[in-house]
Structures are given as structure tokens and as C-alpha cells.
Design an enzyme around this catalytic site. Structure first.
Site, PDB file in Angstrom:
ATOM      1  NE  ARG D 276      11.933  15.082  -4.459  1.00 11.94           N
ATOM      2  CZ  ARG D 276      12.739  14.011  -4.437  1.00 11.94           C
ATOM      3  NH1 ARG D 276      12.248  12.826  -4.188  1.00 11.94           N
ATOM      4  NH2 ARG D 276      14.026  14.142  -4.684  1.00 11.94           N
ATOM      5  CG  HIS D 280      12.300  12.611   0.295  1.00 18.38           C
ATOM      6  ND1 HIS D 280      11.085  12.197  -0.197  1.00 18.38           N
ATOM      7  CD2 HIS D 280      12.347  12.209   1.590  1.00 18.38           C
ATOM      8  CE1 HIS D 280      10.420  11.559   0.770  1.00 18.38           C
ATOM      9  NE2 HIS D 280      11.166  11.554   1.851  1.00 18.38           N
ATOM     10  CE1 TYR D 289      16.751  11.956  -6.016  1.00 16.22           C
ATOM     11  CE2 TYR D 289      18.139  11.675  -4.073  1.00 16.22           C
ATOM     12  CZ  TYR D 289      17.004  12.183  -4.661  1.00 16.22           C
ATOM     13  OH  TYR D 289      16.116  12.913  -3.920  1.00 16.22           O
TER      14      TYR D 289
HETATM   15  C1  LIG Z   1       6.071   2.061   4.983  1.00 18.23           C
HETATM   16  C2  LIG Z   1       7.101   3.089   4.725  1.00 18.23           C
HETATM   17  N1  LIG Z   1       8.279   2.716   4.200  1.00 18.23           N
HETATM   18  C3  LIG Z   1       9.264   3.625   4.009  1.00 18.23           C
HETATM   19  C4  LIG Z   1       9.074   4.939   4.326  1.00 18.23           C
HETATM   20  C5  LIG Z   1      10.222   5.956   4.137  1.00 18.23           C
HETATM   21  N2  LIG Z   1       9.887   6.900   3.075  1.00 18.23           N
HETATM   22  C6  LIG Z   1       9.320   8.093   3.341  1.00 18.23           C
HETATM   23  S1  LIG Z   1       8.905   8.930   1.964  1.00 18.23           S
HETATM   24  C7  LIG Z   1       9.526   7.708   0.969  1.00 18.23           C
HETATM   25  C8  LIG Z   1       9.394   7.828  -0.513  1.00 18.23           C
HETATM   26  C9  LIG Z   1       7.957   7.948  -0.926  1.00 18.23           C
HETATM   27  O1  LIG Z   1       7.866   8.149  -2.316  1.00 18.23           O
HETATM   28  P1  LIG Z   1       6.487   8.506  -3.004  1.00 18.23           P
HETATM   29  O2  LIG Z   1       5.409   7.608  -2.519  1.00 18.23           O
HETATM   30  O3  LIG Z   1       6.729   8.565  -4.448  1.00 18.23           O
HETATM   31  O4  LIG Z   1       6.103   9.967  -2.449  1.00 18.23           O
HETATM   32  P2  LIG Z   1       6.923  11.331  -2.598  1.00 18.23           P
HETATM   33  O5  LIG Z   1       7.852  11.411  -1.430  1.00 18.23           O
HETATM   34  O6  LIG Z   1       7.614  11.305  -3.905  1.00 18.23           O
HETATM   35  O7  LIG Z   1       5.900  12.402  -2.511  1.00 18.23           O
HETATM   36  C10 LIG Z   1      10.059   6.673   1.728  1.00 18.23           C
HETATM   37  C11 LIG Z   1      10.703   5.476   1.200  1.00 18.23           C
HETATM   38  C12 LIG Z   1       7.824   5.285   4.851  1.00 18.23           C
HETATM   39  N3  LIG Z   1       7.532   6.557   5.191  1.00 18.23           N
HETATM   40  N4  LIG Z   1       6.869   4.359   5.042  1.00 18.23           N
END
Ligand SMILES: Cc1ncc(C[n+]2csc(CCOP(=O)(O)OP(=O)(O)O)c2C)c(N)n1
Ligand SMILES: Cc1ncc(C[n+]2csc(CCOP(=O)(O)OP(=O)(O)O)c2C)c(N)n1
Ligand SMILES: [Mg+2]
Ligand SMILES: [Mg+2]
Lengths: 385, 357, 357, 385
Positions: D276, D280, D289
Site C-alpha cells: 500500500r 490507509h 508507523y
Molecule cells: C470487523 C472489522 N474490524 C475492524 C475494522 C476497521 N478497519 C478497517 S480497514 C482495517 C485494516 C484492514 O487491513 P487489511 O485487511 O490488510 O486491508 P487493507 O486496508 O490493507 O487493504 C481495519 C482494522 C473493520 N472495518 N472491520
């Protein structure tokens, strides 16, 4: 904080390196069903047979465990208990779990693990309090370093991880052994527990008692993995499978996983192949979903028979031993009969006492209401059909 | 193996210059200070969750805790809420006092089974032999232009579940003291933080707040105690958390129009302060309950039901509710229509059958 | 690949001798018939869950469906409730009408995120472009001597969640027609089955019940419609599902003592039938709400709150609630103290300030 | 009903048989970061390079995707959108996902997969409706056979399984491709989805876009498995890892998984290694971080650069192509700018219209209340701080 990066290849540049995590090609077996030492080939990493004294102790525990199951089944038929999930045929897994742990270690059992709970030294009447329907849990987990038998499937695996994590943070050498069934391995909490254990590198040994069924659902509808132990690799922990009716193999495999965890080696997953000889609980009727022929195949694999033969053949089961063991089983059965036949007196005010450390004003009021009703001698059966 | 003793040595106590004395701080900072003071006082207090370590939380509420207390005391977990609450349960069984963060309201739902079947029930199940001194922090409610699943007012699920203590502060002072009370509680607390208040500010005397938690202090806990946020005589507005600002603003507007509205901050949803709230309503004879959650079978429903049960003969009018509609929380550009605002509250007050009194 | 067409051939239509005409059947059997009739009428209707196939469900409610319709139409899943509801959601997106069984009330909690964040919200999120015609069957409530986690009255969690239809029958007839209405609904339905009624019996005319669902029938849906279970003039008892028996028994006892109690079966918790229920309470001027769930922030709270909002000036006394206590459901030997029984209901009726009228 | 028992050894008697489920030792790569064909050794089972026409099409999609990210980032800075989770650097995964599917297949994206959603033909303003904050979802999943971007992590994987299962029951040859992130693989729903897919043997390809972070949390805190693809073995499905910045490798690996699924071969798990490049979302600050040096390492691995070099070196990227592609990217950017700069008019009554097929009496009353308030010209801002 507590990872073990030497095992990890997230850069994707290393060669295939997961072999050490994979279980042996067949379940580890040290004593054959006929009581003879298993031939070479079922071994892995040279697990070795525990000594006779240990096996004799284990045999006694098996006999007592079987007697507990038989007695409890009888008592539930007689209406002395609300429900009993029998573990007849699976006792070796529970006995091995107990024997691998020190008193300072923790065990997290399921509802089917009464034998293991008793083996931890839990007072029998405390152990049976929930099954007789008096209260939800009858013993103090801290007194026995034993979690309460848990019904919501797989949830206790996370508690096990937490207990281990807390101990590790304090620098204690506690190991936690967490039990679950084959069915429970499908729940999300199973996944989260194994992953947390691996990432935090905490000393938990997960033991799946694969008894081939989740109530009526056979394993083939639960998983199509090569084995449940193969799930370990996806968490970066070693997996192993073991003949769950061979106490010697269980002691060897679980014992080595426990000691590895104690030495800072992290968590492991062990799958024990066993069979639930009876219905799921007394409320179930297993003939609806499995054949007598299938059940019959497992009779000769019985964990007691096998160990008895092995010990007897090796000359380590004297008549005195057999008599002592039978007496000890009978005395446990008597404790259960006496205890469960005795009427317990329950205090309805307990309903309100423990929900919070200090009952809320709302609960005080509700408690007073119930007390007044009881004082007025109200019939309370109205709501029951 | 890394032990806590070992880590304590590695800790640099002066790493974070801690605030003291009279300070203007945000609601979020008050929460941070509550945690760091509790962590300094008790090595069993731990903080963990998603992004709470290096990042300091998506709302920065845990900012600095890892730096100050080390990675054993404040750390990131894998992304799994049931895992977080379940592990916290085990740690609480084994002597720790975990504070876990659910990143947003709707993301606590994966932990629902652990919260409902274990966290809430453990004390009762064990006849009090296992108490779970853990705190589940949940940023909740809307008003921040958040996208779907980031603005649920989910308190009803928790208040309905026996065994949980459910708190929600609405002032900077309460953010500090209620979180410390939550951490000090032997029982599990669901601590609901109104997101839209995180960056609200107030001037507080930190030394005085801390003194409440010094050895020998007899300061009462806020658990089970509502607060009278504004005195008034004509009617009582009962609100909490994210709805307090609108309730107070409504009272201000009403005052200008000559109507004196009392405002109660329920703040401790469970245990609920019947005494204070019923007495307040009896004193005015009229009540409007305000909450952002959908009204159906909600905390607001409970408050209305209780008040009419207890104060029926003091009431000049039915207890009215001004709540969120019974719809999923709207997308950002429509949320203004959903949130209980000043006008909607004043409309309800107008309906309290003044002509009859 | 096995197709449905292929399976349909393999099916032996006469495998199950289906009941017809006037029959004395259990509540459980009425549910089974509702499913099998709906499955026969519409190939998109599927049934799945834990132990629902070969075993026919732990309460035998799905008994015979796999035999009659084949393993593609009624089947066991891996043991994972979020998986069951999540997969059902996908199947409903793609043209199916799944009926899933949660084995017991507390075992629906692992599916809470799927239910709350997806099942409930999908129709609204998509501006009605994706409707989820699925039914989540939940055996609930106690009175059966069940152990922990097997007796929760969990309806409050669902009724508070906008987007869910929540139904709970209390008679054998309603078991059939309400489940068929649920299956026919384009919206997701949480269908709550009082466990203790499964083996209650009644004599019903199956042909008449089925005629309601024949082509061209204009029989009204039960969704959104309360039922007046007993006429009465002095006070109104409002109950549903597992509490109906006690409410009716209380009315019977009261009648012997000269007090005429009307009994309402709410049965459709969401949508709620304000019209019928408010009119009933206005006609008597007194109301007691009865429900087995803990009372705090419950369906009973909502009913009490709504009635006082709508019927305030018709009320001679506060709306009282007789509910479960705010405690976890007790162990079998103590449940009799918990359940709202006849005496407790009559006590509440006695408190309705009769001296003043 | 739909298991594939030939793969299963629950009796525990077969030899080690999980090799075929394990991913290759290193991520499959067909084009090196410098644009040259990757050397032998990174291959597995002889995945072969897609033809030039396909790669040129893919290159165009990458350039358009990058432009979408850049334009959306600019628009969110200008306040035209509530939030935008950029996928800069990850476009190849999304483009490959689109290219492997037929219109009749289904895609289940996450919140970060706007590029993939547009690639499915979704009207851009419908795709951006939720990001601009107008409504929760802007397009009709059935019109595009594309699920709504899902925020609750991993939950959409189960919907994908359900869609595939329904299609399979009807005998359709639909394949479903479900996306999730590395972080999402820790959720219980990930486990349940993969297991359901395997047990019901349905045609779902799971693609983990492992971009090394879940917001601020690096992969090492998420998993200590040898790779995320190794999780496949625990479900009895094949796993594979692939260079997620190499469109050619993605097309080969995903394409073969999709066709295998279509042919009744069941589900598969693919882990794509990518990064990425930005925060975020616009609300995040990645410098808190991770280091600039770490980010810099990934710049030369960019998926666009690499494919451009490869095509140019092979003489398949004429100036005319480059110009056409640039124009197509610009025209997409203009659509976004025009669309997002235009004011949309929302009807507050919509809040009540769709919660149920027929609004309940309660919602009708609440809708009337709001309508009356609006007619009375009430200020609605009171509740906002
Ligand atoms: C059940 C749940 N817990 C927490 C979140 C908050 N949240 C949104 S995106 C994220 C990180 C997701 O990381 P990843 O699966 O690696 O996907 P990326 O954002 O890197 O594409 C978090 C913790 C959420 N959307 N859903
Ligand atoms: C979350 C949850 N879902 C469903 C149940 C109901 N249930 C109790 S035991 C059981 C089967 C468990 O099978 P397994 O894990 O193999 O353990 P075993 O009973 O064979 O020892 C089921 C479905 C439950 N207790 N918890
Ligand atoms: Mg089992
Ligand atoms: Mg990621």
C-alpha cells in the site's frame, strides 16, 4: 513483542519451509489396538513409550474415567442429572491431558471433559453441579487451575490463550492445554485462538478430540482438509496427529508439545483420532445418523483394553493392581452416587447475588420481590407448561 | 522469555512528559491520561486492540502508551475482535486488568458472543469466584460524517445483557474519572465513548482528578450515579453521551424563551440511577428522553418505561422520546436529518401538554 | 456437477406421506409442514444449519426434509453460525430463499455481525435493489430445564436492529402461518420459536391453512398484526411467544375471581402493531406487559414506553412489566423462580390501582 | 452432497498427501521488476506469460486505475468525498481480478477495490456514491455481478461463498472471486468462508491482497505462518502465492484458479504480495508507523513501470498505444471530476423508504415527522458539535 521471526517468510523469498509444521503422515501410534507395541512407521521424531509406572497410573485413570462415564450415564437415566455428555471411548485423550500438566498449569475443557476435570482433582460434586442443574459452574477455576467446561464452542480456546499470555508476561512457566472437538474447529474462534497463540508465541497446546462427529454431523461435512492437524501450518505452529485411543502415544505427543511450549517453543496443535461411542448426550439418539456396524468397528480399538493388554503382557499389571484399580473406580462411583442422590438445597437469592460484585439497586429490588413472593408462598410453577 | 520485570527496567519513565495541574485538554486526552495513570499505578493494567500500539489508535486515544509502558503493556493484536475480547477474558481470569479497544461500534459485533456469553456471565456463573476486571472501550455514535458501520449507537445491546456495567461519559472530567472508575471496577465494563466528543475540550485540574484515585481517597465512584447537568423546574431532559450537547443547547434555547429545563446526564446506563432520575422527574412532572440510537427497544425505551412506572402520578404528560429513527445510521450527507437536534427536542417539550397544567 | 434439475429427478415425491385435512399436530410439526410446503411450492427455498439434515434438527423441526427434497435442498453445514448466516446472505443475493436454523438462542451470537451489519442493512444499503428473502429460525427462551446458553430470550437484540422483521408464534396455527409468511417475505425475518412450545399440540385444518398460500389467495399476512388471544374489559395483558401460556392462565384465574382480563399476543414484534395494541389498552385503561427476557431495555420496555406515549390519558395506572429478572438465565433447578408465572402476573394486575377507579 | 472425498484422509491411514495444496516456495513471478521476463525458478507448474494483447489491455487498465487513484486522492483533498482508501501500488491485483472473470461471474470487493469495481463496468458515479457520503451503496450488484464494497472485514467472503453455492445448485458455471486484505485473514469469517467453500466444493477463488499492513499493523503482528497462502492446506484447498505487482503472474495464477474452479475443481486461495504505497485512507498518516525508506523500496517494484518496460522492450507499446491509454485515463479522470464536483440532491425521505420492502407503520410515522420538520424549515444542525 513476542513473535518468533525466524520462522516467518513474509518477504516471500525463502524456499518452501513449512515441512516442520506438518503433521506426521499417519497418526502417531505406540501401542496397537491388540496391545502390542506398534510397528515402526507410525512413529515420528522417535516418540518413545512412556515408562510402565506412568502407563499404570494412566491405566488406573482410564478405568476410573470409564467408571465415571458409566455411573453418570446411569444417574442421568435415573433423573439425578439434567444432562450428561458421555466420553466413553475418548477417556485416553482426557487422561493424557491431565497427566501432561503440572498442577500449576491450566486446563481448558469442554462440556464432554468431566473425566479430565475430575483428573485435575476437582471435587466430584463441584464438577457435577452444572450437570445436575444446580448452578452454571460448580468449581473455582483458580483452585484447580482448570477452566470451566464451556458450551459455546471454541470460545474457551481464546480464554486459554489469554491465561497463557498473562502467565508469560509475568514470566511464569505455566503451560495451558485447551481441548475442543472436531466440530468446534470450524468456528471462527478456533481460527482466532490459534492465530493469537502463534502471533504472541504463548505456551498453549490445542488438543482437538476428533471423535468423528459433531452431534450428528460426520467429519466429512466439517472439513475436507487432509487432517485437522494440517490447520496448524496456516498459523505457523507445528501440528501433529495421534491415535486418540492410545494413551502411550497421547502421552508422548502431548507431553512433548507441552514441554516444548514450556521451553518457550510456542503453541502447537494436536489432533487425536478417537470415537464417541455413545450418543452426543442422553438427549440424543445416535442410531438416527450412524450404523451399529460403524460403532462396532471402534469397539476393539478401546483405549482401556489396549493398555490393559499391553501392561499385562509386559507383566506390569499384577492382580493386586487390578484389584486396587477396580476399588478406586468403585469408590469414585460411590462418591458420585451418594453425592448425586443427595438432595441439594438452593437459595433463590443466589440468583441476584453474583451478577455484579455489588448487586445493583435494580437487582436488590428484584431480589426483594422474589423474597416477598416466596414468603407469601406463591406457586412458581405457573409458567411451566 | 521476556518478563514484565525485565520490561520495567527497559522503560524510560521520563519518556513522556506527563501533564499535571490545571490543563485544557481534549476528551480523548482525558481518556489517555486515565489509562496511563491507571497503568502507572497497577502493573496488571494492559491495553490492546487494533492499531492501539505504534499508531496510538485511529482516534489517538492510546497515543504514547506503548512508548511509555513498553510493548508488553500496550500492544497491537491480530485483526479479530472476538480474539481480542476472548484473550482479554483469559488474561482477566489470570490476574490482569485488560483494557481493550474495539475500533468502531459496529466492529465490536464479531465479539458479541464473547461479550454476551462469557464476559457478562462469568461472575455470576462462578458464584463470584471469577470476576473479570476488564474494560471494553467502544467509540460509538455518529455526528462525525463517518461512513457506514462507523456510527452505530450500539449501547442497547450491552445494557440489555445482565452482568455488564455500561458507562458513557459526556464531559472531559467524566472521561477521566469514569474511565478510571471502569478500570477500578472488579466487574467488566463496556465503556462507550461518543466519537464526536473526542476533540471537545475543557479545562480541568488534573491533580484534583488524580487525587480521587490516591490511596485513602474516599471519592465516590461514578458507577451507578447520574449527574444533574443543569438545574431546571419546568421539565426534565434526560440524555447521555453524544446527545448531551443537544440537550444542553435545547435547555439554553428554552431558557431564553422562559422555560426552565432540567438536564440529566444518565452517564451510568447500567447500573441505572433510578433514585436521581425519578426524583428529578417528580420535581418537574414532565420528561423527555433523548438518545441517538434507534428508539425501538432501546435505552431510551427503558428510561421512559421506568419513569412512567415510578412517577406515574407525578406526570403531567407522557414521557416522550427523541431518538434516532428506526433506520440504519445514514450516510454522512443525510445524518443531520437523523440526529436528535435542538429543534426536535424543543418540539417534544412543546408537546408535553402545557395547556393542561 | 450436481444440478438441482438432476436432484429433482432423483427425488421420490411419495417418500413422505404428507399430512392433510384436520390433524392434531405439535407446534414443531406445524413448523416442519410450513417449510416442506414452501419447499414444494418454490425450488428456491432451502434449509440448512447444524444437524438439520440426517438428524432432522435437535428438536426434529426439519425432520424428513432431506429425505423428501434431497441433500441439495436441506443440508448440514460445518459448525459455524457466522458462516451459516453469511452463506445464506450470499445465496439470498443470488436468487435463493434460505431458511437457516441457529441451534439455540445463544448460538446465534457468533452470527451477530452478519445479522446486524449485513442481513439487517442490505435492503436499505442498496436502496431496495437487493432484498434478502431469508429466514433465521432461532429456538429461544427457557422453561425446558435447559443448561446454560440454551435458554436465552434474545429477541431484544434483533428487535432493536432496524431492517429485521422479528416474529414469534405462540400457537400451532401461528407456527404454520407465521413461518410461511416469513418465508414469503421479501425481507429478512428472525423467526423466534419458543422452545417450550415445540411439543404443545393443537388440532388444525391443514387444508385451510394451506389454502391461505394457494395462488390467488387474499389471506392477509400475519406480519405486523397482533392477535387478540382473549377478550376482556378490566385490563390488558400483553405478551408473546413463551409467555402467552402464563398470560392466558392468569386471565383464566382472574376471571374466576371476577376480573376480566384481555390478552394480546403481540406475535409480530417488528413491525409492531400499535393500532391493535393501543386500541386494546385504551379500551381497558390498564396494561401489564409480560415477557420472559430480562426487562431492562427489552421488547417489554418498548411496549410499555409506547403505550404510555400513545394512551397516557386513557391510563388509570402505569403500564407495569412482568419480565425475567435482569440476570443471566438460571440453571434448571432455579428457573421456576425466574419465569414470569401466573401469580406474578396477577400481583401486577393487583397493583394497577383499582381503588382509584 | 458436494464433497470431494478423494482428497480426504480422515481415517488417518494415508501417507502425507498435502503437498499438492501447498503454495510454491516463492511467489510466482513472470516479469521482473526491471521489466525483463523473470528467470526460471520463480515458476510453478509452468505458469506461462499471457499474450501481448492481453498484457496491453491490462496495461491500459493499470494506467486508468492509477489515474483513478490519483484523481480520487485529489478530490478527497478538495473535500469532494468523505473518504478515499487509495490502492496506489496495488492496481495490478484488482486489474487481474477483473480480467480473469467473465461478465456472468461475480466479484466481491473490499473498500479498497474501487479500481476493480470500475473495471467491472460499474458507472463511476455509482461507484463513488458511498465514498462521497451520499448513500451506503451506489450500484446494483445484480447489474454488474459485483458485490458492494464491504467494510466489516472478511464478511463478504461468506457472501461470495453463498453466491457461488446458489449458482452451483442451479448448475450454472459462475465463478466468484472474493478479495480481502492481509489483516482480514485474521478474522473468524475468513476461516468460516474458506472452510464452507472447501466443504461445499464451490467455485470461489479467494484473493488476499497482502499489502503488508492492516492500517498501521504490519503483517508480522498478523500472522507468523510461512505465508498466508499456507492457510489453504488447513481447508483442503490449494494455495498459491504470487507477486502482486506483476500483472502477468497475477493473470496466470488467478486465471488458472478461476478456470479450475469453473471446471468443478473447487475453491483456491491466492496470496498476492503487494504494498500500500499511500496511507490507509486520507484520514490516516502512514509516517507514524513506517519509514520512508521502507516505502522507497517498493517504488521500483511498481506494477505499471514493470509492465510498461516489458511491453516496450518487446515492441508492443507503440506511441499510439501510449497516447490512447493516456487519453482513456484522462477521460476517466474527467468523468470523476465532473461527477464529483457536481452537487447531488438527496431526498431525506429515502431514509425511510428502503429499510423494508414496505415501510412499517412506525417508519411511515417517522418519515412524516421528518417531512413536517423540513416543511417547517427547522434547523437540523443542532446536534452537530
Ligand atoms: C470487523 C472489522 N474490524 C475492524 C475494522 C476497521 N478497519 C478497517 S480497514 C482495517 C485494516 C484492514 O487491513 P487489511 O485487511 O490488510 O486491508 P487493507 O486496508 O490493507 O487493504 C481495519 C482494522 C473493520 N472495518 N472491520
Ligand atoms: C457456538 C455453538 N454452536 C452450537 C452449539 C450446539 N452444540 C453443542 S455440542 C455440538 C457439537 C460439537 O461437536 P464437537 O466440537 O465435535 O464436540 P463433541 O460434542 O463431538 O465432543 C453442537 C453443535 C454450541 N454449543 N455452541
Ligand atoms: Mg466431535
Ligand atoms: Mg493490508
Amino acid at each position: 513483542m513476542t513473535n518468533h521471526p525466524e520462522f516467518i517468510d513474509h518477504t516471500g523469498n525463502a524456499g518452501r519451509d513449512s515441512g516442520y509444521l506438518l503433521p506426521s503422515g499417519a497418526p502417531v501410534q505406540l501401542i496397537s489396538p491388540d496391545g502390542s507395541p506398534a510397528p515402526e512407521g507410525g512413529y515420528k521424531e522417535n516418540y518413545s513409550l512412556p515408562d510402565h509406572q506412568m502407563l499404570l497410573d494412566g491405566y488406573e485413570r482410564l478405568v476410573v474415567g470409564r467408571r465415571v462415564n458409566d455411573q453418570a450415564n446411569a444417574l442421568v437415566r435415573q433423573g439425578r442429572m439434567a444432562v450428561y455428555p458421555s466420553s466413553t471411548g475418548q477417556e485416553a485423550c482426557q487422561v493424557a491431558a491431565d497427566m501432561c500438566l503440572r498442577p500449576s498449569d491450566w486446563l481448558f475443557p469442554t462440556y464432554r471433559d468431566t473425566v479430565a476435570i475430575l483428573g485435575r482433582g476437582v471435587d466430584p460434586m463441584e464438577a457435577f453441579e452444572s450437570l445436575r442443574g444446580d448452578w452454571h459452574a460448580g468449581f473455582d477455576p483458580h483452585q484447580y487451575n482448570t477452566g470451566l467446561p464451556t458450551t459455546p464452542l471454541a470460545t474457551q480456546l481464546l480464554h486459554a490463550v489469554g491465561v497463557a499470555h498473562a502467565a508469560k508476561l509475568r514470566g511464569e512457566d505455566t503451560v495451558v492445554l485447551a481441548l475442543c472437538g472436531d466440530g468446534a474447529s470450524s468456528e471462527g474462534d478456533f481460527h482466532e485462538a490459534l492465530n493469537f497463540a502463534a502471533v504472541f508465541h504463548v505456551p498453549v497446546v490445542f488438543l482437538i478430540q476428533n471423535n468423528q462427529y459433531a452431534i450428528s454431523v460426520p467429519l466429512i461435512h466439517q472439513s475436507v482438509a487432509p487432517s485437522l492437524a494440517h490447520k496448524a501450518v496456516g498459523y505457523g505452529m507445528p501440528g501433529e496427529r495421534v491415535d486418540g485411543n492410545d494413551l502411550a502415544a497421547l502421552l508422548a505427543v502431548l507431553g512433548s508439545a507441552v514441554e516444548r511450549a514450556r521451553d518457550g517453543g510456542g503453541p502447537a496443535l494436536v489432533e487425536a483420532h478417537t470415537y464417541r461411542m455413545e450418543s452426543h448426550t442422553n438427549a440424543d439418539d445416535a442410531t438416527r445418523y450412524r450404523s451399529a456396524a460403524e460403532v462396532a468397528q471402534w469397539v476393539p480399538k478401546d483405549p482401556l483394553l489396549r493398555l490393559q493388554k499391553y501392561l499385562a503382557d509386559a507383566g506390569h499389571l499384577a492382580t493386586a493392581d487390578t484389584e486396587r484399580i477396580a476399588a478406586s473406580a468403585e469408590s469414585m462411583a460411590k462418591v458420585l452416587r451418594d453425592g448425586l442422590n443427595a438432595e441439594t438445597v438452593l437459595d433463590p437469592a443466589d440468583l441476584f447475588r453474583f451478577v455484579y460484585t455489588e448487586p445493583t439497586p435494580q437487582l436488590r429490588a428484584q431480589s426483594s420481590q422474589l423474597a416477598a413472593e416466596l414468603a407469601a408462598g406463591q406457586s412458581l410453577e405457573g409458567a411451566l407448561p | 522469555m521476556t518478563t514484565m520485570a525485565h520490561k520495567a527496567q527497559a522503560e524510560t519513565p521520563a519518556a513522556e512528559a506527563e501533564l499535571s495541574g490545571v490543563q485544557t485538554i481534549t476528551f480523548a486526552k482525558a481518556l489517555t491520561l486515565a489509562m496511563s495513570d491507571a497503568m502507572a499505578a497497577d502493573a496488571a493494567v494492559l491495553v490492546f486492540g487494533e492499531d492501539v500500539g505504534t499508531l496510538g489508535g485511529v482516534f489517538r486515544v492510546t497515543d504514547g502508551l506503548t512508548r511509555r509502558f513498553g510493548e508488553d503493556r500496550c500492544f497491537d493484536t491480530p485483526l479479530a475482535e472476538s480474539g481480542i475480547v476472548g484473550m482479554a477474558t483469559g488474561m482477566a481470569i489470570n490476574g490482569m486488568k485488560p483494557i481493550v479497544e474495539m475500533q468502531f461500534d459496529a466492529f465490536a459485533y464479531p465479539a458479541f458472543e464473547q461479550i454476551t456469553s462469557h464476559v457478562a456471565k462469568m461472575g455470576n456463573r462462578t458464584r463470584g469466584r471469577v470476576r473479570l476486571p476488564l474494560v471494553i472501550r467502544i467509540p460509538y455514535a455518529g455526528g462525525i460524517g463517518g461512513v457506514e458501520h462507523h456510527c452505530d449507537s450500539s449501547e442497547a445491546y450491552y445494557v440489555h445483557t445482565p452482568g455488564l456495567t455500561v458507562l458513557t461519559p459526556s464531559t472531559v472530567t467524566d472521561a477521566y474519572i469514569m474511565l478510571r472508575d471502569a478500570i477500578a471496577s472488579p466487574d467488566p465494563v463496556v465503556f462507550m465513548e461518543p466519537k464526536k466528543l473526542y476533540f471537545s475540550k475543557d479545562t480541568v485540574d488534573l491533580d484534583a482528578l488524580r487525587a480521587r484515585y490516591a490511596a485513602g481517597s474516599t471519592a465516590p465512584s461514578t458507577i451507578g450515579r447520574a449527574a444533574i447537568a443543569r438545574e431546571g423546574t419546568d421539565a426534565t431532559l434526560i440524555a447521555y453521551g453524544p446527545s448531551m450537547a443537544a440537550a444542553l443547547a435545547a435547555a439554553e434555547t428554552a431558557a431564553a424563551e422562559g422555560r426552565s429545563l432540567q438536564v440529566i446526564d444518565v452517564r451510568s446506563l447500567v447500573p441505572y440511577d433510578d433514585e436521581t432520575i425519578s426524583a428529578a422527574v417528580r420535581s418537574t412532572g414532565r420528561a423527555v428522553v433523548i438518545a441517538e440510537a434507534p428508539g425501538f427497544a432501546s435505552m431510551a425505551a427503558e428510561i421512559a418505561a421506568r419513569i412512567q412506572e415510578r412517577c406515574f402520578h407525578s406526570l403531567a404528560a407522557p414521557v416522550l422520546r427523541v431518538t434516532g429513527f428506526d433506520i440504519p445510521y445514514p450516510a454522512p450527507r443525510l445524518e443531520k436529518h437523523y440526529l436528535p437536534g435542538v429543534d426536535r427536542i424543543l418540539d417534544a417539550v412543546d408537546e408535553l401538554q402545557w395547556e393542561e397544567s
